[in-house]
Scaffold this active site. Structure first.
Site, PDB file in Angstrom:
ATOM      1  N   MET A   1       0.825  -1.608  -0.044  1.00  0.00           N
ATOM      2  CA  MET A   1      -0.497  -0.183  -0.068  1.00  0.00           C
ATOM      3  C   MET A   1       1.015   0.984   0.257  1.00  0.00           C
ATOM      4  SD  MET A   1      -2.991  -1.616  -0.414  1.00  0.00           S
ATOM      5  CE  MET A   1      -4.036  -0.118  -0.042  1.00  0.00           C
TER       6      MET A   1
ATOM      7  N   HIS B   1      -4.827  -4.392  -8.403  1.00  0.00           N
ATOM      8  CA  HIS B   1      -5.457  -3.546  -8.483  1.00  0.00           C
ATOM      9  C   HIS B   1      -6.469  -3.419  -8.265  1.00  0.00           C
ATOM     10  CE1 HIS B   1      -6.127   1.105  -7.441  1.00  0.00           C
ATOM     11  NE2 HIS B   1      -7.316   0.361  -7.982  1.00  0.00           N
TER      12      HIS B   1
ATOM     13  N   LEU C   1       0.429   6.495 -10.776  1.00  0.00           N
ATOM     14  CA  LEU C   1      -0.240   5.099 -10.173  1.00  0.00           C
ATOM     15  C   LEU C   1      -1.462   4.890 -10.860  1.00  0.00           C
ATOM     16  CD1 LEU C   1      -1.229   4.532  -7.101  1.00  0.00           C
ATOM     17  CD2 LEU C   1      -3.007   6.284  -6.674  1.00  0.00           C
ATOM     18  N   ASP C   2      -0.968   3.168 -10.359  1.00  0.00           N
ATOM     19  CA  ASP C   2      -2.004   2.673 -11.100  1.00  0.00           C
ATOM     20  C   ASP C   2      -2.556   2.759 -12.665  1.00  0.00           C
ATOM     21  OD1 ASP C   2      -2.216   1.530  -8.720  1.00  0.00           O
ATOM     22  OD2 ASP C   2      -4.158   3.552  -7.588  1.00  0.00           O
TER      23      ASP C   2
HETATM   24  C1  GRF Z   1      -5.572  -6.758  -3.038  1.00  0.00           C
HETATM   25  O1  GRF Z   1      -7.419  -6.391  -2.720  1.00  0.00           O
HETATM   26  C2  GRF Z   1      -5.109  -5.818  -4.048  1.00  0.00           C
HETATM   27  O2  GRF Z   1      -5.591  -5.530  -4.796  1.00  0.00           O
HETATM   28  C3  GRF Z   1      -4.930  -5.006  -2.958  1.00  0.00           C
HETATM   29  O3  GRF Z   1      -4.235  -4.564  -1.485  1.00  0.00           O
HETATM   30  C4  GRF Z   1      -5.515  -6.245  -1.859  1.00  0.00           C
HETATM   31  C5  GRF Z   1      -4.277  -6.917  -1.132  1.00  0.00           C
HETATM   32  O4  GRF Z   1      -5.099  -8.745  -0.135  1.00  0.00           O
HETATM   33  N1  GRF Z   1      -3.706  -3.816  -3.547  1.00  0.00           N
HETATM   34  P1  GRF Z   1      -4.088  -8.787   0.167  1.00  0.00           P
HETATM   35  O5  GRF Z   1      -3.145  -8.569   1.646  1.00  0.00           O
HETATM   36  O6  GRF Z   1      -3.418  -9.908  -0.888  1.00  0.00           O
HETATM   37  O7  GRF Z   1      -4.909 -10.062   1.150  1.00  0.00           O
END
Ligand code: GRF
Length: 196
Positions: free
Chosen positions: A90, A111, A146-147
């Site tokens: 994140m 994403h 970003l993204d």
């Molecule tokens: C996922 O939904 C992904 O799309 C987003 O963060 C979430 C991570 O989930 N970027 P996890 O840590 O893999 O359970």
């Protein structure tokens, strides 16, 4: 030849878990050399340890993050990483890291939206607010914006009037867990990856 990857996480690590399981059950020549988290308490670190994968906590310090990550990947114990897989990481990686020659176009992200719709956070709520009828996830190459990098794959689900941000999160995560391991597997086949 084995393909070496590093997985970056910040939280639960459910995508990491799905990737580990897929590699193991299909006996793929892919080795997760490191799981790196910016959060010391991320549950994904536990998942990695339970699977015998080396873990590293690299706190996100804006001024030194590129060097701090390279210290782990390149300096202290060169890991020979071919691809970096962001799986719920994140943080926004700076251009100096994303464009570092060895990793340029070799960093993937997942994403929770059908990009280019809804970059950034709170994607599930945005889908509800806009009364969209479909939603999903996107796997793309990470660029400095970003993204916004080239899209490698998407998976879709329907949105029903009963859906909430939570039910959509669950639906999309199910798609993610099926899609991300397959895209990673495809990295073994350069002919399928003309943009990498
Ligand atoms: C996922 O939904 C992904 O799309 C987003 O963060 C979430 C991570 O989930 N970027 P996890 O840590 O893999 O359970």
């Amino acid at each position: 030849m084995t393909m070496n990857i590093a997985v970056f996480i910040s939280g639960t690590g459910s995508n990491l878990k799905a990737i580990i399981k897929y590699i193991q059950s299909n006996n793929l020549p892919i080795s997760i050399k490191a799981v790196i988290s910016d959060q010391p308490n991320a549950y994904g670190l536990t998942i990695a340890k339970l699977n015998g994968i080396n873990t590293y906590v690299v706190p996100f310090k804006k001024l030194s993050i590129t060097q701090d990550l390279l210290d782990v990947l390149e300096v202290s114990a060169p890991l020979g990483i071919d691809y970096i897989i962001l799986a719920g990481y994140m943080r926004i990686l700076p251009a100096s890291f994303v464009n570092y020659p060895k990793y340029k176009n070799k960093i993937l992200n997942i994403h929770p939206s059908l990009l280019p719709k809804y970059p950034g956070l709170n994607t599930h709520q945005k889908v509800i607010d806009n009364k969209d009828t479909e939603h999903g996830c996107t796997i793309h190459i990470v660029t400095a914006e970003l993204d916004n990098g080239p899209i490698l794959a998407q998976a879709k689900c329907f949105v029903t009037p009963r859906d909430t941000a939570d039910t959509l999160k669950a639906k999309v995560q199910k798609l993610e867990h099926a899609l991300y391991p397959k895209v990673i597997e495809n990295l073994l086949k350069p002919e399928l990856n003309y943009h990498i």
